[in-house]
Scaffold this motif. Structure first.
Motif, PDB file in Angstrom:
ATOM      1  N   UNK A 109       0.418  -1.179   0.337  1.00 45.99           N
ATOM      2  CA  UNK A 109       0.686   0.276  -0.291  1.00 45.99           C
ATOM      3  C   UNK A 109       0.494   1.351  -0.353  1.00 45.99           C
ATOM      4  N   UNK A 110       0.010   2.254  -0.309  1.00 50.73           N
ATOM      5  CA  UNK A 110       0.436   3.870  -0.258  1.00 50.73           C
ATOM      6  C   UNK A 110      -0.278   4.806  -0.303  1.00 50.73           C
ATOM      7  N   UNK A 111       0.258   5.649   0.319  1.00 47.58           N
ATOM      8  CA  UNK A 111      -0.510   6.672   1.089  1.00 47.58           C
ATOM      9  C   UNK A 111       0.316   8.403   1.054  1.00 47.58           C
ATOM     10  N   UNK A 112      -0.306   9.209   0.797  1.00 46.03           N
ATOM     11  CA  UNK A 112       0.418  10.619   1.168  1.00 46.03           C
ATOM     12  C   UNK A 112      -0.899  10.697   1.686  1.00 46.03           C
ATOM     13  N   UNK A 113      -1.046  10.424   2.976  1.00 43.18           N
ATOM     14  CA  UNK A 113      -1.276  11.187   4.139  1.00 43.18           C
ATOM     15  C   UNK A 113      -1.929  12.758   4.176  1.00 43.18           C
ATOM     16  N   UNK A 114      -3.212  13.424   3.893  1.00 38.86           N
ATOM     17  CA  UNK A 114      -4.030  14.546   3.274  1.00 38.86           C
ATOM     18  C   UNK A 114      -4.542  15.231   4.298  1.00 38.86           C
ATOM     19  N   UNK A 115      -4.314  14.177   5.604  1.00 38.61           N
ATOM     20  CA  UNK A 115      -5.939  14.402   6.662  1.00 38.61           C
ATOM     21  C   UNK A 115      -4.947  15.380   7.601  1.00 38.61           C
ATOM     22  N   UNK A 116      -3.731  15.408   7.129  1.00 42.83           N
ATOM     23  CA  UNK A 116      -2.812  16.265   8.653  1.00 42.83           C
ATOM     24  C   UNK A 116      -1.750  16.992   7.839  1.00 42.83           C
ATOM     25  N   UNK A 117      -1.759  18.388   8.185  1.00 43.40           N
ATOM     26  CA  UNK A 117      -0.576  19.567   7.618  1.00 43.40           C
ATOM     27  C   UNK A 117       0.484  19.289   9.262  1.00 43.40           C
ATOM     28  N   UNK A 118       2.021  18.712   8.836  1.00 45.88           N
ATOM     29  CA  UNK A 118       3.004  18.819   9.811  1.00 45.88           C
ATOM     30  C   UNK A 118       3.812  19.902   9.455  1.00 45.88           C
ATOM     31  N   UNK A 119       3.894  19.893   7.618  1.00 46.48           N
ATOM     32  CA  UNK A 119       4.737  20.696   7.499  1.00 46.48           C
ATOM     33  C   UNK A 119       4.144  20.985   5.829  1.00 46.48           C
ATOM     34  N   UNK A 120       4.624  21.779   5.135  1.00 53.84           N
ATOM     35  CA  UNK A 120       4.586  22.140   3.383  1.00 53.84           C
ATOM     36  C   UNK A 120       4.591  20.725   2.659  1.00 53.84           C
ATOM     37  N   UNK A 121       4.765  20.112   3.410  1.00 53.84           N
ATOM     38  CA  UNK A 121       4.880  18.140   2.681  1.00 53.84           C
ATOM     39  C   UNK A 121       3.819  17.128   3.488  1.00 53.84           C
ATOM     40  N   UNK A 122       2.829  16.249   3.097  1.00 52.89           N
ATOM     41  CA  UNK A 122       2.173  15.498   3.376  1.00 52.89           C
ATOM     42  C   UNK A 122       2.688  14.473   3.841  1.00 52.89           C
ATOM     43  N   UNK A 123       3.165  14.096   5.033  1.00 51.55           N
ATOM     44  CA  UNK A 123       3.845  12.351   4.930  1.00 51.55           C
ATOM     45  C   UNK A 123       3.846  11.625   3.993  1.00 51.55           C
ATOM     46  N   UNK A 124       4.435  11.167   3.575  1.00 48.33           N
ATOM     47  CA  UNK A 124       4.279   9.709   2.637  1.00 48.33           C
ATOM     48  C   UNK A 124       4.403   8.616   3.430  1.00 48.33           C
ATOM     49  N   UNK A 125       3.057   7.640   3.114  1.00 41.73           N
ATOM     50  CA  UNK A 125       3.307   6.424   3.880  1.00 41.73           C
ATOM     51  C   UNK A 125       3.586   4.681   2.986  1.00 41.73           C
ATOM     52  N   UNK A 126       3.819   4.067   3.123  1.00 43.72           N
ATOM     53  CA  UNK A 126       4.485   2.646   2.482  1.00 43.72           C
ATOM     54  C   UNK A 126       4.515   1.689   3.233  1.00 43.72           C
ATOM     55  N   UNK A 127       3.702   0.375   2.714  1.00 43.80           N
ATOM     56  CA  UNK A 127       4.043  -0.860   3.128  1.00 43.80           C
ATOM     57  C   UNK A 127       4.477  -1.334   2.720  1.00 43.80           C
ATOM     58  N   UNK A 128       4.621  -2.667   2.908  1.00 41.54           N
ATOM     59  CA  UNK A 128       5.751  -3.516   2.278  1.00 41.54           C
ATOM     60  C   UNK A 128       5.498  -5.477   2.556  1.00 41.54           C
ATOM     61  N   UNK A 129       5.683  -6.341   1.791  1.00 42.85           N
ATOM     62  CA  UNK A 129       5.986  -7.228   2.585  1.00 42.85           C
ATOM     63  C   UNK A 129       7.477  -7.553   1.977  1.00 42.85           C
TER      64      UNK A 129
END
Length: 334
Positions: free
Chosen positions: A308-328
């Motif tokens: 999975x891969x997600x750009x988390x737009x639910x939060x504003x922690x900086x001028x960048x959104x956090x990006x989150x990825x999961x792997x096997x």
């Protein structure tokens, strides 16, 4: 009407050539010809215009619509680097990574800590974390710091090496690799912060004054071109770490480069873009300007499966959104 169609046709052909030129970033380095890399910044606008004009020819029942449709297929892969949709995967991930340009903790260091703690990640890679900030994430230990980048992990750090460090005058990039043992197997994590452009909003915002706006555009280009050339130099050290790694690689961070750029093509070589493999929606990660800009990435070796891969737009922690990825990943011990 014929004159309008002729104008549209000429514009459409011109846009097609400009889009095709962005593909040359895979072969032509910025030091040889930087203008192809400059074109990559405008890819979303060019692509939207190309699609709209193609629709115009379809509605007009013109045979040229099929030519433009077929030619447009060349840009399928470049498009999904910006906006993508992949079906949900049924596999259970066993590795979670967060990458975030923290903008020096300007939006609140405590907010970043609270957010990261809620995500239960295995690896956290920060860029622009702010040298005066000390972060504490539950259950995670910090690797060796540099002035701009740092890595946190729940697992054992085997080795750490600084690949690129700033000299504060010419070079402001930071890159390191950290070899981490996870359930008996070692993986190389490369944290990237390529040379920034150092733009301020006032530098790129046009105000309608033709002379002033023209000068702003010239100033922006003067800043972009040298930075592209510096990126070319910096990529060499990163590629060496990837190519010589005895371990599977996970490469993440703020590349200060868009998809379809020289930087993207050459850093992604031999790796998988987690967004392309498992992302949904827009990959835009930088939100300070009203323009689609994807400059944050997570790549992995082909032996590591993105789930999975997600750009988390639910939060504003900086001028960048956090990006989150999961792997096997493979769990067997060496």
């Amino acid at each position: 009407m014929k004159i309008i169609r002729l104008i549209f046709f000429i514009v459409h052909v011109g846009i097609a050539f400009l889009l095709a030129a962005t593909l040359l970033n895979a072969y032509v380095p910025p030091k040889t010809f930087p203008w192809f890399n400059l074109l990559s910044l405008g890819f979303p606008v060019l692509m939207i215009a190309y699609i709209l004009l193609t629709l115009f020819w379809i509605i007009s029942w013109k045979k040229r619509a099929f030519v433009f449709l077929l030619f447009g297929l060349l840009f399928f892969k470049p498009v999904i680097r910006w906006i993508n949709y992949t079906p949900q995967k049924n596999e259970t991930p066993d590795l979670k990574i967060i990458s975030l340009n923290a903008k020096g903790g300007f939006y609140g260091k405590e907010n970043i800590e609270s957010y990261i703690d809620s995500q239960h990640a295995d690896i956290v890679m920060l860029q622009e974390y702010g040298a005066k900030n000390t972060y504490h994430f539950k259950g995670m230990k910090e690797g060796p710091q540099s002035y701009v980048i740092t890595i946190f992990t729940k697992h054992k750090i085997v080795e750490h090496k600084q690949l690129i460090d700033s000299d504060y005058n010419y070079n402001n990039a930071y890159v390191s690799h950290t070899d981490i043992e996870i359930r008996g197997k070692i993986y190389r994590f490369i944290n990237v912060y390529l040379q920034p452009f150092k733009f301020q909003k006032s530098m790129v915002k046009l105000n309608g004054d033709s002379e002033e706006d023209e000068q702003k555009v010239k100033d922006v280009v003067k800043r972009l071109i040298p930075t592209f050339k510096m990126h070319q130099e910096q990529i060499g050290a990163i590629r060496k770490s990837i190519d010589e790694s005895p371990y599977p690689v996970l490469l993440a961070g703020d590349f200060n480069s868009v998809p379809n750029s020289y930087e993207y093509y050459h850093l992604a070589e031999g790796l998988q873009d987690a967004f392309v493999e498992a992302g949904r929606g827009s990959g835009t990660s930088f939100h300070d300007y009203k323009f689609p800009i994807r400059i944050d990435y997570i790549f992995s070796s082909k032996s590591i499966q993105p789930i999975s891969y997600k750009v988390d737009r639910s939060v504003k922690l900086s001028d960048h959104f956090p990006i989150i990825a999961t792997f096997k990943i493979e769990n067997k011990s060496e």
